[in-house]
Design a protein around this motif. Structure first.
Motif, PDB file in Angstrom:
ATOM      1  N   THR A 128      10.808 -67.554 -22.583  1.00  0.00           N
ATOM      2  CA  THR A 128      11.035 -66.476 -21.642  1.00  0.00           C
ATOM      3  C   THR A 128      11.258 -65.381 -21.840  1.00  0.00           C
ATOM      4  N   SER A 129      10.656 -64.089 -21.027  1.00  0.00           N
ATOM      5  CA  SER A 129      11.025 -62.637 -20.981  1.00  0.00           C
ATOM      6  C   SER A 129      11.914 -62.415 -21.389  1.00  0.00           C
ATOM      7  N   ALA A 130      12.822 -61.450 -21.354  1.00  0.00           N
ATOM      8  CA  ALA A 130      14.189 -61.183 -20.939  1.00  0.00           C
ATOM      9  C   ALA A 130      14.380 -60.325 -19.233  1.00  0.00           C
ATOM     10  N   GLU A 131      13.249 -59.728 -19.304  1.00  0.00           N
ATOM     11  CA  GLU A 131      12.958 -59.601 -17.816  1.00  0.00           C
ATOM     12  C   GLU A 131      13.658 -60.716 -16.724  1.00  0.00           C
ATOM     13  N   ARG A 132      13.136 -61.607 -16.842  1.00  0.00           N
ATOM     14  CA  ARG A 132      13.316 -62.930 -15.932  1.00  0.00           C
ATOM     15  C   ARG A 132      14.557 -63.534 -16.423  1.00  0.00           C
ATOM     16  N   SER A 133      15.202 -63.549 -17.815  1.00  0.00           N
ATOM     17  CA  SER A 133      16.166 -64.394 -17.815  1.00  0.00           C
ATOM     18  C   SER A 133      17.390 -63.713 -17.690  1.00  0.00           C
ATOM     19  N   SER A 134      17.998 -62.288 -17.291  1.00  0.00           N
ATOM     20  CA  SER A 134      18.886 -61.604 -17.814  1.00  0.00           C
ATOM     21  C   SER A 134      19.052 -60.102 -16.491  1.00  0.00           C
ATOM     22  N   ALA A 135      19.885 -60.274 -15.927  1.00  0.00           N
ATOM     23  CA  ALA A 135      20.011 -59.187 -15.304  1.00  0.00           C
ATOM     24  C   ALA A 135      20.430 -58.047 -15.669  1.00  0.00           C
ATOM     25  N   ASN A 136      20.283 -57.643 -16.864  1.00  0.00           N
ATOM     26  CA  ASN A 136      21.322 -56.189 -17.636  1.00  0.00           C
ATOM     27  C   ASN A 136      19.840 -56.943 -18.808  1.00  0.00           C
ATOM     28  N   VAL A 137      18.874 -56.110 -19.001  1.00  0.00           N
ATOM     29  CA  VAL A 137      18.793 -56.256 -20.718  1.00  0.00           C
ATOM     30  C   VAL A 137      18.814 -55.326 -21.293  1.00  0.00           C
ATOM     31  N   GLU A 138      20.060 -54.970 -21.403  1.00  0.00           N
ATOM     32  CA  GLU A 138      20.348 -53.527 -22.379  1.00  0.00           C
ATOM     33  C   GLU A 138      21.635 -54.377 -23.245  1.00  0.00           C
ATOM     34  N   TYR A 139      21.254 -55.352 -23.850  1.00  0.00           N
ATOM     35  CA  TYR A 139      22.622 -56.162 -24.622  1.00  0.00           C
ATOM     36  C   TYR A 139      23.636 -54.905 -24.761  1.00  0.00           C
ATOM     37  N   PHE A 140      23.164 -54.468 -25.429  1.00  0.00           N
ATOM     38  CA  PHE A 140      24.392 -53.282 -26.325  1.00  0.00           C
ATOM     39  C   PHE A 140      25.551 -52.424 -25.314  1.00  0.00           C
ATOM     40  N   LYS A 141      24.949 -52.906 -24.326  1.00  0.00           N
ATOM     41  CA  LYS A 141      25.749 -52.774 -23.071  1.00  0.00           C
ATOM     42  C   LYS A 141      26.706 -53.887 -22.756  1.00  0.00           C
ATOM     43  N   ARG A 142      26.482 -54.638 -23.116  1.00  0.00           N
ATOM     44  CA  ARG A 142      27.176 -56.118 -23.266  1.00  0.00           C
ATOM     45  C   ARG A 142      28.643 -56.468 -22.816  1.00  0.00           C
ATOM     46  N   GLY A 143      29.319 -56.128 -23.744  1.00  0.00           N
ATOM     47  CA  GLY A 143      30.335 -55.689 -23.948  1.00  0.00           C
ATOM     48  C   GLY A 143      31.441 -55.248 -23.482  1.00  0.00           C
ATOM     49  N   ASP A 144      31.081 -54.225 -22.330  1.00  0.00           N
ATOM     50  CA  ASP A 144      31.807 -54.426 -21.934  1.00  0.00           C
ATOM     51  C   ASP A 144      33.185 -52.645 -22.322  1.00  0.00           C
ATOM     52  N   TYR A 145      33.936 -53.691 -22.678  1.00  0.00           N
ATOM     53  CA  TYR A 145      35.084 -52.770 -23.307  1.00  0.00           C
ATOM     54  C   TYR A 145      34.804 -52.091 -25.529  1.00  0.00           C
ATOM     55  N   ILE A 146      33.218 -52.931 -25.247  1.00  0.00           N
ATOM     56  CA  ILE A 146      33.256 -53.267 -26.815  1.00  0.00           C
ATOM     57  C   ILE A 146      32.042 -51.917 -26.729  1.00  0.00           C
ATOM     58  N   PRO A 147      31.940 -50.749 -27.666  1.00  0.00           N
ATOM     59  CA  PRO A 147      31.301 -49.928 -27.834  1.00  0.00           C
ATOM     60  C   PRO A 147      29.734 -50.565 -28.034  1.00  0.00           C
TER      61      PRO A 147
END
Length: 286
Positions: A128-147
């Motif tokens: 499954t491609s990332a675009e089909r599984s994730s609303a946000n594919v910028e995984y480095f931004k997923r931490g919210d309060y973590i850089p």
């Protein structure tokens, strides 16, 4: 990654554990023998891919995503012992949407643990491609309060610099950080996956011909005059010879004795008087 950190730092991952096992002290023979279920395997042939461990490397976990909270736990150990170490917990883009990942993020930031969370984004979780599984594919931004930092995972020097920076960040008391290693998987997810039903052969070939990390580093070494073509060929030839010899030794290793089924279950000195087997008549006494 290994060159950017120290031997006292902790590393934990999932299925992609073979290279770490070797680079952290295991032998090529022990890795291959483990894959073959042989006695000389690093876990005596009883575990396979997800049960390879070496110095401060805690294996490839079979439960997808489990290595993230365990990595946070290892970072807590670093903080508690004050030994100046940190932990690198690696997970794939396919595991990135799990709840336990964000629970670990929360605890790590709450306590400012020296944890480096590394998302190996190879663009496909199984098939499954990332675009089909994730609303946000910028995984480095997923931490919210973590850089977070996005890294070219196909460039060895980018990986080195990013890991070096992440280690300095976490061990200086700034808390956790996320690294998204943007990479690519040439083959299928498993033996049963041809790897071409959800992407084109042209895509794979383009990535292999333009972004391959080995050929890219080779080109850089040649262009900068650091090594010659003959020197690199000699290294490759010597490496192939070593691996062939180790593979042959692994194949020659015998299968483990049946008695090994009863070992390494309890810590030495804590074994019970007996262990039950497959049925009530099968009992092993210590």
């Amino acid at each position: 990654m290994e060159k950017a950190i120290t031997p006292k730092d902790h590393v934990i991952t999932s299925y992609r554990c073979h290279g770490f096992t070797w680079i952290r002290g295991g032998s090529i023979k022990s890795v291959l023998a483990e894959l073959m279920g042989r006695k000389d395997g690093i876990s005596q042939g009883k575990g396979g891919s997800m049960h390879m461990f070496s110095n401060r490397f805690y294996g490839g976990n079979g439960i997808v995503g489990a290595q993230v909270p365990l990595g946070a736990g290892l970072a807590f150990t670093s903080q508690y012992t004050e030994d100046g170490s940190c932990s690198f917990g690696l997970y794939g883009d396919g595991a990135a949407n799990q709840g336990q990942v964000y629970e670990a993020f929360n605890m790590a930031k709450l306590w400012n643990l020296p944890a480096v969370f590394v998302c190996e984004n190879n663009l496909y979780g199984m098939g499954t491609s990332a675009e089909r599984s994730s609303a946000n594919v910028e995984y480095f931004k997923r931490g919210d309060y973590i850089p977070g930092i996005k890294v070219n995972g196909m460039d060895v020097l980018s990986v080195y610099q990013a890991c070096k920076y992440a280690r300095e960040w976490t061990t200086s008391g700034k808390g956790p950080i996320i690294l998204e290693m943007h990479t690519y998987r040439y083959g299928g997810h498993s033996m049963s996956d041809p790897g071409t039903t959800y992407r084109t052969r042209e895509e794979v070939q383009t990535m292999r011909s333009t972004r391959d990390p080995v050929t890219g580093l080779k080109a850089r070494l040649l262009n900068e005059g650091i090594a010659t073509e003959e020197e690199l060929k000699s290294i490759e030839k010597r490496t192939r010879k070593i691996v062939d010899e180790e593979a042959a030794a692994a194949k020659a290793s015998p299968e483990p004795e049946v008695q090994e089924l009863w070992t390494d279950i309890y810590a030495p000195g804590s074994e019970p008087k007996f262990l039950r087997g497959r049925h009530s008549q099968e009992v092993h006494h210590y």
